[in-house]
Scaffold this active site. Structure first.
Site, mmCIF file in Angstrom:
data_model
loop_
_atom_site.group_PDB
_atom_site.id
_atom_site.type_symbol
_atom_site.label_atom_id
_atom_site.label_comp_id
_atom_site.label_asym_id
_atom_site.label_seq_id
_atom_site.Cartn_x
_atom_site.Cartn_y
_atom_site.Cartn_z
ATOM 1 N N HIS A 60 3.719 -10.018 -6.168
ATOM 2 C CA HIS A 60 3.550 -8.754 -5.424
ATOM 3 C C HIS A 60 2.084 -8.554 -5.039
ATOM 4 O O HIS A 60 1.297 -7.960 -5.785
ATOM 5 C CB HIS A 60 4.037 -7.587 -6.291
ATOM 6 C CG HIS A 60 4.188 -6.306 -5.527
ATOM 7 N ND1 HIS A 60 5.227 -5.426 -5.763
ATOM 8 C CD2 HIS A 60 3.451 -5.746 -4.541
ATOM 9 C CE1 HIS A 60 5.105 -4.386 -4.948
ATOM 10 N NE2 HIS A 60 4.025 -4.556 -4.207
ATOM 11 N N HIS A 62 -0.617 -7.630 -1.675
ATOM 12 C CA HIS A 62 -0.828 -7.190 -0.295
ATOM 13 C C HIS A 62 -2.019 -7.966 0.260
ATOM 14 O O HIS A 62 -3.159 -7.662 -0.049
ATOM 15 C CB HIS A 62 -1.059 -5.678 -0.252
ATOM 16 C CG HIS A 62 0.151 -4.910 -0.703
ATOM 17 N ND1 HIS A 62 1.183 -4.573 0.143
ATOM 18 C CD2 HIS A 62 0.526 -4.463 -1.925
ATOM 19 C CE1 HIS A 62 2.128 -3.935 -0.522
ATOM 20 N NE2 HIS A 62 1.754 -3.860 -1.794
ATOM 21 N N ARG A 64 -2.635 -8.257 3.462
ATOM 22 C CA ARG A 64 -3.130 -7.438 4.602
ATOM 23 C C ARG A 64 -3.254 -8.165 5.926
ATOM 24 O O ARG A 64 -3.634 -7.555 6.914
ATOM 25 C CB ARG A 64 -4.473 -6.785 4.274
ATOM 26 C CG ARG A 64 -4.513 -5.981 2.984
ATOM 27 C CD ARG A 64 -3.567 -4.825 2.986
ATOM 28 N NE ARG A 64 -3.868 -3.878 1.912
ATOM 29 C CZ ARG A 64 -3.014 -2.987 1.452
ATOM 30 N NH1 ARG A 64 -1.778 -2.911 1.941
ATOM 31 N NH2 ARG A 64 -3.357 -2.156 0.497
ATOM 32 N N ASP A 152 8.599 -2.828 1.037
ATOM 33 C CA ASP A 152 7.644 -2.266 0.069
ATOM 34 C C ASP A 152 6.514 -1.511 0.766
ATOM 35 O O ASP A 152 6.079 -1.865 1.858
ATOM 36 C CB ASP A 152 7.037 -3.374 -0.789
ATOM 37 C CG ASP A 152 6.014 -2.824 -1.760
ATOM 38 O OD1 ASP A 152 6.407 -2.022 -2.614
ATOM 39 O OD2 ASP A 152 4.825 -3.156 -1.639
ATOM 40 N N HIS A 179 10.876 -0.812 -3.213
ATOM 41 C CA HIS A 179 9.882 0.155 -3.698
ATOM 42 C C HIS A 179 10.694 1.429 -3.900
ATOM 43 O O HIS A 179 11.097 2.064 -2.932
ATOM 44 C CB HIS A 179 8.791 0.339 -2.643
ATOM 45 C CG HIS A 179 7.802 1.417 -2.983
ATOM 46 N ND1 HIS A 179 6.449 1.209 -2.960
ATOM 47 C CD2 HIS A 179 7.962 2.718 -3.355
ATOM 48 C CE1 HIS A 179 5.809 2.322 -3.303
ATOM 49 N NE2 HIS A 179 6.723 3.252 -3.538
ATOM 50 N N HIS A 232 7.290 -2.782 -9.154
ATOM 51 C CA HIS A 232 6.444 -1.860 -9.942
ATOM 52 C C HIS A 232 7.185 -0.703 -10.626
ATOM 53 O O HIS A 232 6.948 0.472 -10.338
ATOM 54 C CB HIS A 232 5.287 -1.324 -9.090
ATOM 55 C CG HIS A 232 5.622 -0.952 -7.656
ATOM 56 N ND1 HIS A 232 6.680 -0.148 -7.319
ATOM 57 C CD2 HIS A 232 5.003 -1.268 -6.498
ATOM 58 C CE1 HIS A 232 6.706 -0.001 -6.009
ATOM 59 N NE2 HIS A 232 5.689 -0.684 -5.486
ATOM 60 N N ASN A 278 0.818 4.234 -5.896
ATOM 61 C CA ASN A 278 2.237 4.579 -5.841
ATOM 62 C C ASN A 278 3.083 3.415 -6.338
ATOM 63 O O ASN A 278 2.888 2.304 -5.847
ATOM 64 C CB ASN A 278 2.664 4.889 -4.397
ATOM 65 C CG ASN A 278 2.055 6.164 -3.878
ATOM 66 O OD1 ASN A 278 1.618 7.009 -4.652
ATOM 67 N ND2 ASN A 278 2.013 6.294 -2.563
ATOM 68 N N ASP A 305 0.809 -5.918 -7.796
ATOM 69 C CA ASP A 305 0.747 -4.957 -6.678
ATOM 70 C C ASP A 305 -0.703 -4.835 -6.197
ATOM 71 O O ASP A 305 -1.187 -3.746 -5.899
ATOM 72 C CB ASP A 305 1.309 -3.587 -7.078
ATOM 73 C CG ASP A 305 1.496 -2.671 -5.858
ATOM 74 O OD1 ASP A 305 1.364 -3.155 -4.715
ATOM 75 O OD2 ASP A 305 1.759 -1.473 -6.061
ATOM 76 N N GLY A 324 -3.308 2.740 -4.053
ATOM 77 C CA GLY A 324 -3.376 1.300 -4.284
ATOM 78 C C GLY A 324 -4.785 0.840 -4.581
ATOM 79 O O GLY A 324 -5.760 1.475 -4.163
HETATM 80 O O1 DOR Z 1 -0.140 2.223 -4.099
HETATM 81 C C1 DOR Z 1 0.427 1.448 -3.349
HETATM 82 N N1 DOR Z 1 -0.222 0.845 -2.340
HETATM 83 N N2 DOR Z 1 1.743 1.220 -3.518
HETATM 84 C C2 DOR Z 1 2.445 0.475 -2.647
HETATM 85 O O2 DOR Z 1 3.621 0.267 -2.857
HETATM 86 C C3 DOR Z 1 1.812 -0.008 -1.409
HETATM 87 C C4 DOR Z 1 0.383 -0.217 -1.627
HETATM 88 C C5 DOR Z 1 -0.398 -0.521 -0.353
HETATM 89 O O3 DOR Z 1 0.127 -1.256 0.483
HETATM 90 O O4 DOR Z 1 -1.528 -0.063 -0.234
#
Ligand code: DOR
Length: 429
Positions: A60, A62, A64, A152, A179, A232, A278, A305, A324
């Protein structure tokens, strides 16, 4: 080219193997594991006092890219992974554009092959643009290499679309990752709803929002006879629902993050936006339930995450900062400190949840050490003490609730396909 890892403690959950031994690598593959191996011409790495484990897998992340490169990109994200001991990562589709077509999936795969320093797997979106209205090109993305499907970033409101998505992915035996937070219950809440949010006067995100969404996800997965993976997990209600679903034989798996397993909403009292995430950091009763779930196998995997944001985005007042924070470069240290050194998990269990289980869930040929497998290996010192300094991170995201915290347990080297990609804290490609 031969590389001999000498005298390390090999921890290989797939075979319940935990003993001191040598491991020989040739041309990117493990070719021998045993005592007193000698190999002429091999580079020798002294692993005495260190743990030699199958490469960690973060399911998991990101990354980007495409479109949000001010937060992270394939180069910075995979270098952060290597620094954190991860040999494989799976990236989430909430990019700009979203990863909702085979062309974007193949773009990431190809770019990662050239620019990435660790293996990158792609998770495709469930809905077009992650807008929750129409199914994305799920079949095409799976044929192109997507290992899971997910919207997600937020919960999918549209029950009918999730049902169709699950029915469709079940034809490919591919997991849907959810999610799970009911949108109408979390609205613009910024932290866990409870005593601390009441005291701070901050709008809360109640745990029941997660429970309701997880119950819905499980019911639809049972109906569709589909593979569901809950991302998560953070609420005690969700842990219990997943436990009961597994007992019923529903194909559900789950992950928890290092931060949800080791921090509570007390951390938000600092008003540091590095604690905003989150689902939110919850109260101690939820953390205890999460840990029990991790111990009894209800929670299968630990995933970070990793959600980096540009410094100026997080450098805002709490209410408006995006949720995040970065996670890959602290994950192993946090988990060793908070779960291994406290006697919560053995090393075999810990590596199982950070390598073997994520490989199983995503259907990857990884997460084991055996003759013939790819030499993807993480070497760490379980007792090394260090202090987190986010300024030194390889990720572009410098916010973490663990900044300046002392940790016990540090990655020493990361090997991908037989080559060092990180050695003594330095990414080396
Ligand atoms: O806090 C979070 N940020 N939870 C997520 O599920 C997405 C993530 C984000 O992409 O920044």
């Amino acid at each position: 080219m031969k590389l001999l890892l000498k005298g390390g403690r090999i921890v290989n959950p797939a075979q319940s193997f935990d003993a001191v031994a040598d491991l020989l690598i040739e041309d990117g593959h493990v070719i021998e594991i045993g005592e007193n191996i000698s190999a002429e011409g091999a580079e020798i790495f002294d692993a005495e006092g260190l743990v030699v484990a199958p490469g960690l897998i973060d399911m998991h992340v990101h990354l980007r890219e495409p479109g949000l490169e001010a937060k992270e990109d394939i180069v910075s994200g995979t270098r952060a992974a290597a620094a954190g001991g991860f040999t494989t990562i799976a990236c989430m589709p909430n990019t700009k554009p979203a990863v909702d077509s085979s062309i974007v999936v193949s773009g990431i795969i190809h770019r990662a092959q050239y620019e990435g320093v660790v293996n990158v797997k792609v998770i495709g979106a469930l809905s077009k643009g992650q807008e929750g209205k129409e199914l994305a090109e799920i079949g095409d993305m799976i044929f192109t290499g997507a290992v899971a499907i997910s919207d997600d970033g937020s919960s999918l409101n549209n029950n009918s679309l999730l049902k169709t998505g699950l029915e469709y992915t079940s034809m490919f035996d591919c997991p849907v990752i959810t999610h799970s937070e009911d949108e109408s219950l979390v609205e613009d809440g910024v932290m866990h709803e409870g005593a601390v949010s009441a005291m701070l006067g901050m709008k809360g995100r109640p745990a029941v929002a997660e429970d309701i969404a997880v119950a819905r996800d499980i019911m639809l997965a049972e109906y569709a006879d589909a593979k569901l993976h809950i991302a998560h997990v953070s609420s005690k209600g969700a842990v219990e629902l997943i436990r009961q679903a597994k007992k019923k034989g529903i194909k559900v798996t789950a992950e928890a993050t290092p931060h949800h397993l080791t921090l509570t909403d007390e951390a938000v009292k600092t008003f540091d936006t590095a604690t905003k995430v989150n689902p939110p950091l919850r109260s101690a009763d939820h953390v205890d339930a999460l840990i029990k779930g991790l111990q009894d196998g209800t929670i299968d995997a630990i995933a970070t995450d990793h959600a980096p944001h540009a410094f100026e985005e997080k450098d805002m007042e709490y209410k408006v900062a995006p949720p995040g924070f970065t996670g890959m470069e602290t994950a192993l240290g946090v988990v060793l400190t908070g779960l291994y050194h406290t006697g919560t998990l053995t090393l075999l269990e810990l590596i199982e949840r950070m390598s073997t289980a994520p490989a199983r869930i995503l259907g990857l040929e990884a997460g084991v050490l055996k003759v013939g497998c790819n030499a993807d290996i993480t070497i760490f010192d379980a007792d090394a003490e260090w202090i987190v300094d986010s300024r030194k991170f390889y990720t572009k995201g410098k916010h973490t609730p663990f900044d300046k915290k002392p940790l016990k347990g540090k990655v020493v080297a990361t090997i991908v396909k037989g080559k060092f990609v990180m050695r003594n804290g330095e990414v080396c490609t």
